[in-house]
Design an enzyme around this catalytic site. Structure first.
Site, short mmCIF file in Angstrom:
data_model
loop_
_atom_site.label_atom_id
_atom_site.label_comp_id
_atom_site.label_asym_id
_atom_site.label_seq_id
_atom_site.Cartn_x
_atom_site.Cartn_y
_atom_site.Cartn_z
N ARG A 1 16.83 -4.00 6.79
CA ARG A 1 17.16 -5.38 6.44
C ARG A 1 18.41 -5.38 5.58
O ARG A 1 18.64 -4.46 4.78
CB ARG A 1 16.03 -6.03 5.63
CG ARG A 1 14.89 -6.53 6.49
CD ARG A 1 15.28 -7.75 7.31
NE ARG A 1 14.19 -8.26 8.08
CZ ARG A 1 13.89 -7.92 9.34
NH1 ARG A 1 14.63 -7.05 9.98
NH2 ARG A 1 12.87 -8.47 9.97
N HIS B 1 22.66 -7.34 14.00
CA HIS B 1 21.19 -7.33 13.90
C HIS B 1 20.59 -7.21 15.31
O HIS B 1 19.80 -8.04 15.75
CB HIS B 1 20.67 -8.59 13.18
CG HIS B 1 19.25 -8.44 12.69
ND1 HIS B 1 18.81 -8.93 11.49
CD2 HIS B 1 18.17 -7.84 13.26
CE1 HIS B 1 17.53 -8.67 11.33
NE2 HIS B 1 17.11 -8.00 12.39
P1 NDP Z 1 6.12 -0.24 8.92
O1 NDP Z 1 5.43 -1.24 8.08
O2 NDP Z 1 5.38 0.41 10.02
O3 NDP Z 1 6.71 0.92 7.98
C1 NDP Z 1 7.34 0.67 6.77
C2 NDP Z 1 7.63 2.00 6.10
O4 NDP Z 1 8.36 1.73 4.89
C3 NDP Z 1 6.36 2.75 5.69
O5 NDP Z 1 6.53 4.13 5.83
C4 NDP Z 1 6.22 2.39 4.21
O6 NDP Z 1 5.53 3.36 3.43
C5 NDP Z 1 7.69 2.37 3.81
N1 NDP Z 1 7.85 1.61 2.56
C6 NDP Z 1 7.54 0.31 2.33
N2 NDP Z 1 7.79 -0.01 1.05
C7 NDP Z 1 8.25 1.13 0.47
C8 NDP Z 1 8.64 1.46 -0.85
N3 NDP Z 1 8.61 0.57 -1.84
N4 NDP Z 1 9.04 2.73 -1.10
C9 NDP Z 1 9.04 3.65 -0.11
N5 NDP Z 1 8.67 3.40 1.16
C10 NDP Z 1 8.28 2.16 1.44
O7 NDP Z 1 7.43 -0.96 9.46
P2 NDP Z 1 8.22 -0.68 10.83
O8 NDP Z 1 8.54 0.77 10.91
O9 NDP Z 1 7.51 -1.30 11.96
O10 NDP Z 1 9.55 -1.53 10.57
C11 NDP Z 1 10.39 -1.25 9.47
C12 NDP Z 1 11.41 -2.36 9.28
O11 NDP Z 1 12.41 -2.30 10.28
C13 NDP Z 1 10.88 -3.78 9.41
O12 NDP Z 1 10.21 -4.20 8.24
C14 NDP Z 1 12.14 -4.57 9.64
O13 NDP Z 1 12.70 -4.98 8.40
C15 NDP Z 1 13.08 -3.55 10.30
N6 NDP Z 1 13.39 -3.90 11.69
C16 NDP Z 1 14.71 -4.14 12.03
C17 NDP Z 1 15.04 -4.43 13.32
C18 NDP Z 1 16.46 -4.60 13.72
O14 NDP Z 1 16.73 -4.99 14.86
N7 NDP Z 1 17.41 -4.30 12.87
C19 NDP Z 1 14.02 -4.53 14.37
C20 NDP Z 1 12.69 -4.24 13.92
C21 NDP Z 1 12.40 -3.96 12.62
P3 NDP Z 1 4.00 3.72 3.74
O15 NDP Z 1 4.05 4.60 4.97
O16 NDP Z 1 3.56 4.43 2.54
O17 NDP Z 1 3.30 2.41 4.00
C1 OXD Z 2 12.35 -7.37 13.42
C2 OXD Z 2 13.79 -7.64 13.66
O1 OXD Z 2 11.91 -7.38 12.29
O2 OXD Z 2 14.18 -7.84 14.83
O3 OXD Z 2 11.64 -7.11 14.42
O4 OXD Z 2 14.56 -7.64 12.71
#
Ligand code: NDP
Ligand code: OXD
Length: 314
Positions: free
Chosen positions: A229, A277
């Protein structure tokens, strides 16, 4: 459609037509409620919903995010206390894995340099290093981070991962929590950010963090790739790090303000690769059916899948 809960579709920032058409094949869909609150709406399918729109629905049961990230849902200060379901889907994961592989390989194989050389018709081969000499560090070892880690290890990179809670992943050196962050960064040449935006992660990709990345001789500097993000990062800090050599290059899919303003120096920066994005698009052709299946299962009394932890914020 009889007996099936109605859906409110609330999308801002892009045209909801395809989502509307596909959801409408199975259930009644309302695009924006006008007039009095509709007690027959039970589900909301949203991307950056208009603040307050969900609070008006007296019988709302579940909110479905069109994205994997849910910060856009939480941006609504009047969010009802109903479960929020996010996207976890092979198709989206595949797109993100492709994006990460593409950007890591492009930086590793010096794509920026070759593109610049080509514009000047320069025939010059710089030294090469094998993937196993490079450490790619992934911030966020969730659904997307784990898949990217598997793909990168398969290519031969050394992979580090950082998460909130301790994780184990074959072939990946894992770090967690505040205590694990600096050791993770100190062992990382190419940083890939796949974190959710929460109160704990806002602004985490700042100058101080970038300074901790490893800059080994011969690599020409560390690299940042952010597809998580935009508000995880400070755009100005990235520019500073690029300009003083803390960072060699960056690939940015997300920005503090989106669309990226035309006045942003990131657009024309020779060391920055910008995508709008677009790392992993939410394609209704792949995401609508699982959403509708979840609604059906929920109405039969089954549990919801991929429910967001409201306290953690993702
Ligand atoms: P998940 O919820 O599956 O994974 C999130 C990961 O981040 C987990 O490993 C979590 O830790 C870690 N995390 C969260 N908070 C913290 C913190 N404070 N410190 C350290 N680690 C942390 O999410 P996804 O993998 O499905 O997606 C990740 C992000 O990708 C989405 O939230 C979105 O913002 C972004 N995204 C962007 C897209 C784009 O087109 N650019 C498309 C899709 C998603 P833990 O394993 O311990 O829970
Ligand atoms: C998502 C994105 O969060 O597209 O899936 O950013």
């Amino acid at each position: 459609m009889a007996g099936k809960g109605k859906i409110l579709l609330s999308i801002t920032g892009f045209n909801p037509q395809r989502w509307y058409e596909m959801l409408s094949e199975d259930r009644e869909v309302v695009l924006e409620p006008d007039g009095p609150a509709d007690p027959t709406i039970e589900y909301a399918v949203v991307w950056k919903q208009k603040p307050g729109v969900l609070a008006k629905l007296p019988n709302l049961k579940v909110i479905f995010s069109i994205g994997a990230g849910v910060d856009h849902v939480f941006a609504d200060p009047n969010l009802p206390q109903v479960p929020i379901v996010r996207v976890v889907a092979d198709n989206l994961t595949q797109y993100m894995t492709e994006y990460v592989l593409w950007r890591v390989l492009d930086h590793h194989r010096q794509g920026q340099l070759y593109r610049a050389q080509q514009t000047k018709k320069i025939w010059h081969e710089p030294p090469q290093r094998p993937a196993e000499d490079i450490s790619v560090g992934i911030m966020g070892l969730g659904n997307l981070g784990r898949s990217a880690a598997r793909a990168l290890t398969a290519v031969g990179f050394h992979v580090n991962g950082w998460s909130r809670r301790p994780q184990e992943l074959p072939g990946v050196a894992t770090f967690s929590g505040d205590a694990g962050l600096v050791p993770f960064l100190n062992a990382t040449d190419i940083l890939v950010v796949l974190l959710p935006l929460t109160e704990a992660t806002r602004g985490i990709v700042n100058y101080g963090l970038l300074k901790e990345l490893r800059r080994r001789n011969g690599l020409g500097g560390s690299v940042l790739i952010n597809a998580g993000r935009g508000r995880l990062q400070r755009d100005a800090d990235i520019l500073r790090a690029l300009d003083d050599g803390t960072l060699k290059e960056a690939s940015l899919d997300v920005f503090e303000v989106e669309p990226l303003p035309k006045t942003s120096p990131l657009w024309a920066h020779p060391k920055v690769f910008v995508t709008p994005h677009a790392a992993a698009t939410s394609d209704p052709a792949h995401l609508v059916a699982p959403m509708l299946n979840q609604m059906d299962a929920f109405e039969r009394g089954g549990p919801l899948e991929h429910v967001v932890d409201r306290e953690a914020g993702y």
